[in-house]
Design an enzyme around this catalytic site. Structure first.
Site, PDB file in Angstrom:
ATOM      1  N   ASP A 261      24.704   3.766   5.950  1.00 33.97           N
ATOM      2  CA  ASP A 261      23.745   2.939   6.681  1.00 33.97           C
ATOM      3  C   ASP A 261      23.846   1.509   6.130  1.00 33.97           C
ATOM      4  OD1 ASP A 261      21.790   2.057   8.359  1.00 33.97           O
ATOM      5  OD2 ASP A 261      20.299   3.546   7.791  1.00 33.97           O
TER       6      ASP A 261
ATOM      7  N   GLU B  31      11.680   0.057  11.799  1.00 31.27           N
ATOM      8  CA  GLU B  31      11.961   0.362  10.396  1.00 31.27           C
ATOM      9  C   GLU B  31      10.780  -0.008   9.482  1.00 31.27           C
ATOM     10  OE1 GLU B  31      16.077   0.041   9.119  1.00 31.27           O
ATOM     11  OE2 GLU B  31      16.600  -0.823  11.052  1.00 31.27           O
TER      12      GLU B  31
HETATM   13  C1  BGC Z   1      19.160   1.740  10.367  1.00 28.10           C
HETATM   14  C2  BGC Z   1      20.088   2.640  11.145  1.00 28.10           C
HETATM   15  C3  BGC Z   1      20.894   1.833  12.120  1.00 28.10           C
HETATM   16  C4  BGC Z   1      21.608   0.726  11.393  1.00 28.10           C
HETATM   17  C5  BGC Z   1      22.437  -0.148  12.292  1.00 28.10           C
HETATM   18  C6  BGC Z   1      19.870   0.557   9.800  1.00 28.10           C
HETATM   19  O1  BGC Z   1      18.966  -0.352   9.239  1.00 28.10           O
HETATM   20  O2  BGC Z   1      18.568   2.487   9.329  1.00 28.10           O
HETATM   21  O3  BGC Z   1      19.356   3.637  11.800  1.00 28.10           O
HETATM   22  O4  BGC Z   1      21.781   2.666  12.792  1.00 28.10           O
HETATM   23  O5  BGC Z   1      20.670  -0.093  10.741  1.00 28.10           O
HETATM   24  O6  BGC Z   1      21.668  -0.986  13.051  1.00 28.10           O
HETATM   25  C1  BGC Z   2      19.779  -5.512  11.863  1.00 31.57           C
HETATM   26  C2  BGC Z   2      19.428  -4.062  12.066  1.00 31.57           C
HETATM   27  C3  BGC Z   2      19.454  -3.382  10.765  1.00 31.57           C
HETATM   28  C4  BGC Z   2      18.576  -4.101   9.762  1.00 31.57           C
HETATM   29  C5  BGC Z   2      18.684  -3.469   8.417  1.00 31.57           C
HETATM   30  C6  BGC Z   2      18.830  -6.119  10.886  1.00 31.57           C
HETATM   31  O1  BGC Z   2      19.123  -7.470  10.683  1.00 31.57           O
HETATM   32  O2  BGC Z   2      19.760  -6.170  13.069  1.00 31.57           O
HETATM   33  O3  BGC Z   2      20.294  -3.424  12.934  1.00 31.57           O
HETATM   34  O4  BGC Z   2      19.042  -2.084  10.940  1.00 31.57           O
HETATM   35  O5  BGC Z   2      18.873  -5.466   9.671  1.00 31.57           O
HETATM   36  O6  BGC Z   2      17.793  -4.012   7.486  1.00 31.57           O
END
Ligand code: BGC
Ligand code: BGC
Length: 674
Positions: A350, A556
């Site tokens: 991830d 998130e």
């Molecule tokens: C998330 C994932 C996601 C990835 C890509 C991460 O922060 O935990 O679920 O697929 O970002 O965007």
């Molecule tokens: C991205 C997300 C990712 C996240 C992780 C963002 O800047 O766009 O896809 O999951 O950062 O912290």
């Protein structure tokens, strides 16, 4: 294994046959556990006993993990072709395959120079800008592809794979069909529908020239303070099991049928392995404090069915398990997932998850590769990671064997998905030539939206309906109000056009309908009068007010809360109370990514509907709330809670099966009109 030898007497593509067979196979595998591989056997026996004692103290190795039987077996011919490809690659090329950079931070020339295996678009990342057309997406796919196949050394050039979070429809793309978030789908209790949603999503992804989605999330959220609760289908692993299977089949195609990885199918990812939904106090990227048995029984179940459906990639969790980062856990990623469960696809990391391992940084992390991550998601620092990984292999800190295993897995998945041809051809169809790529009319197609509309209808859970205020009668005047009444961004939540789902207006969702717009369409047919307003301020005195409100979008960790209170409680109570004081009936439509303690709002409303985060088809809400010209409901409520609803904000964690289980509305609750 005899897996499924008895099945498939029925039609080849029949999903129910597949389900029955897979599920039967799934249960049959629990009976045998003669296949665990003990990777510790190379270690001297005394040290081994000590290590195992240490692991047992931490709650690890209390169980032997049953095999997860995939219907996609290794094909000896394919394996030989892959072995040839791998043996033709330089170490530099191999390390490149093991990296996934963000599209914003890499050029086609760099893809070529470093032989990068994959790119991703993070949440809210587009080739150029928000609102990019299908043509822009396909052109970008072509550029990345072209970079990957122009190998100056004329050695194996491996076509790149582009991954994206199509987690409720192809949600980064303007104009795509946006489905209810998983929590709403959980309420629908309809695996067939989930499979259909997977099919539609895959087709819309294919339209943009992309072949890989980071979905489904098979987390079993157990503490709704977690900001990712809405990405979870249910607090009950049973439901997650059924849905993981259905979604993977929808996305990738039937592994025993003709449509497996057809032109309108994409690679699926079961995520986040493992225990993300069990994170302590609901803290995102936190620590999952559970015994191994609980981890298996609650949080790992979705992986068994995802693998039984042929899922090809699994994403490692940001979380720790009993203080050990999953990205660095050789035990979980290699011994359990790959050896004991037998997963032969690849593990993707991830977003800089490896950088969180003690001793690692985003640009250097032998531990994660050694633990079993095959492809590192390293959005920005991929150049450093490339250089450092190369050095670490040369110094023996990562074995060449490990590198070859990782690359073999990545090429295996690319080959199964048709990204590399069956004989190792790398000059496969470029994205723009693929069957669905560029077909803009398919994105947000009315047939796709109809599936989403059905999902919205089936996801609504009726918690209260005093004096049958619902369905709204044709002769009634309706006032639609509230922060979410005419706001498609609010009804879609996080992971919608932007990462957090914020900074969007209705114009960012062309083709979508708000709840109000949905009422207009429905009432247009049945001659109710309808007025849109704000707060309690109507022009024409209504008989009934539909107040649509809820949480503002988040994704998130931004959505983590300290309890289950709702910040808009007071404000909305005031609006509803004002309407009630004037003798107007109030129907509350509550949009949220989790059940919340909103007793005052439930009490003051005549009817209360938990609508979750319905996505682009707000019309589905209006359809269930309205009666036809004869006063009969157009559609009944079908939704049943897939999460227990709390009595108060501190009643968390609370889950079905708890000894002292005492919810306001229990798991499975949901009223109907009948
Ligand atoms: C998330 C994932 C996601 C990835 C890509 C991460 O922060 O935990 O679920 O697929 O970002 O965007
Ligand atoms: C991205 C997300 C990712 C996240 C992780 C963002 O800047 O766009 O896809 O999951 O950062 O912290």
């Amino acid at each position: 294994m005899k897996f499924c030898a008895f099945g498939f007497a029925g039609p080849k593509n029949s999903f129910s046959t597949l389900c029955l067979c897979l599920i039967a196979g799934f249960y049959s595998i629990f009976a045998s556990s003669d296949n665990s591989v003990d990777a510790a056997t190379q270690i001297p026996p005394e040290a081994q006993t000590e290590i195992i004692a240490g692991l047992e103290q931490r709650g690890i190795r209390q169980i032997k993990w049953p095999r997860a039987e995939s219907p996609i077996k290794p094909d000896p011919e394919m394996e030989k072709v892959i072995a040839d490809l791998v043996s033709n690659m330089t170490l530099k090329e191999k390390v490149g395959q093991m990296l996934q950079a963000e599209i914003k931070n890499i050029s086609p020339d760099e893809i070529k120079k470093y032989h990068i295996g994959s790119v991703l678009s993070g949440g809210g990342s587009y080739p150029k800008e928000k609102g990019d057309s299908v043509i822009d997406w396909v052109a970008a796919a072509d550029r990345f592809y072209q970079g990957s196949i122009e190998n100056p050394k004329k050695r194996a050039a491996i076509p790149i794979v582009w991954g994206i979070d199509a987690v409720h429809g192809h949600n980064n793309v303007r104009g795509a069909t946006i489905f209810p978030h998983n929590i709403g789908l959980g309420a629908a209790r309809n695996p067939q529908l989930i499979k259909l949603i997977g099919e539609v999503t895959a087709r819309e992804v294919a339209v943009t020239g992309i072949r890989w989605t980071f979905a489904p999330t098979v987390a079993v959220a157990r503490d709704e303070r977690w900001g990712r609760t809405y990405e979870s289908y249910s607090e009950d692993p049973e439901l997650v099991k059924d849905y993981a299977l259905a979604m993977v089949v929808g996305l990738q195609g039937n592994p025993m049928g003709d449509d497996f990885f057809a032109a309108d199918k994409v690679i699926a990812t079961a995520k986040h392995f493992v225990g993300d939904g069990g994170t302590y106090r609901g803290k995102d990227q936190g620590d999952t404090r559970l015994s191994e048995k609980e981890l298996f029984e609650i949080h790992a179940q979705g992986y068994y069915t995802a693998i039984a459906a042929g899922v090809q990639t699994i994403m490692a969790s940001f979380n720790s398990w009993n203080a050990y980062k999953l990205h660095g856990s050789h035990y979980m990623l290699t011994e359990v997932l790959k050896e004991q469960m037998g997963f032969d696809g690849f593990v993707v990391g991830d977003w800089n998850g490896h950088g969180q391992i003690p001793g690692c940084s985003d640009g250097s992390c032998a531990q994660a590769f050694n633990a079993g991550v095959d492809m590192m998601m390293v959005p920005v620092d991929w150049r450093d990671l490339h250089r450092n990984t190369l050095r670490q292999v040369k110094k023996g800190q990562i074995s060449e064997e490990r590198v070859n295993d990782a690359v073999t897995r990545i090429l295996r998945v690319k080959m199964r998905a048709g990204i590399i041809g069956p004989n190792g051809e790398v000059d496969t169809l470029r994205p723009a030539k693929q069957k669905y790529a560029g077909q803009s009319a398919i994105l947000g197609h009315p047939k796709h939206r109809a599936v989403a509309e059905q999902a919205v209808r089936e996801s609504l859970v009726l918690l209260k309906n005093d004096d049958n205020v619902l369905p709204i009668q044709p002769n009634q005047k309706v006032f639609v109000t509230g922060s979410h009444a005419n706001n498609i961004a609010n009804q879609s939540g996080g992971w919608s056009v932007t990462w957090q789902g914020t900074e969007n207006t209705n114009a960012d969702f062309p083709g979508a309908t708000s709840v109000f717009a949905g009422f207009e369409k429905v009432t247009g047919q049945f001659q109710q009068s309808i007025e849109l307003g704000s707060n309690h301020n109507y022009k024409d005195r209504p008989d009934v007010a539909v107040v649509v409100f809820g949480e503002n979008p988040y994704a998130e960790f931004e959505g983590d809360q300290k309890d289950l209170s709702y910040s808009g409680e007071k404000e909305n109570l005031k609006i509803i109370q004002k309407l009630k004081d004037q003798g107007i009936k109030v129907v509350s439509v509550f949009m949220s990514g989790r059940p919340m303690a909103v007793n005052s709002l439930i009490n003051v409303s005549d009817a209360f509907v938990a609508a979750w985060l319905p996505g682009s088809e707000g019309q589905g809400v209006a359809q269930v709330l309205s009666a036809d010209q004869n006063g009969k409901s157009l559609y009944d409520f079908k939704g049943k809670l897939s999460f227990s609803w709390p009595r108060n904000a501190d009643q968390v964690p609370m889950n079905i099966g708890d000894d002292d289980y005492d919810p306001l509305y229990p798991y499975g609750f949901g009223l109907t009109y009948k």
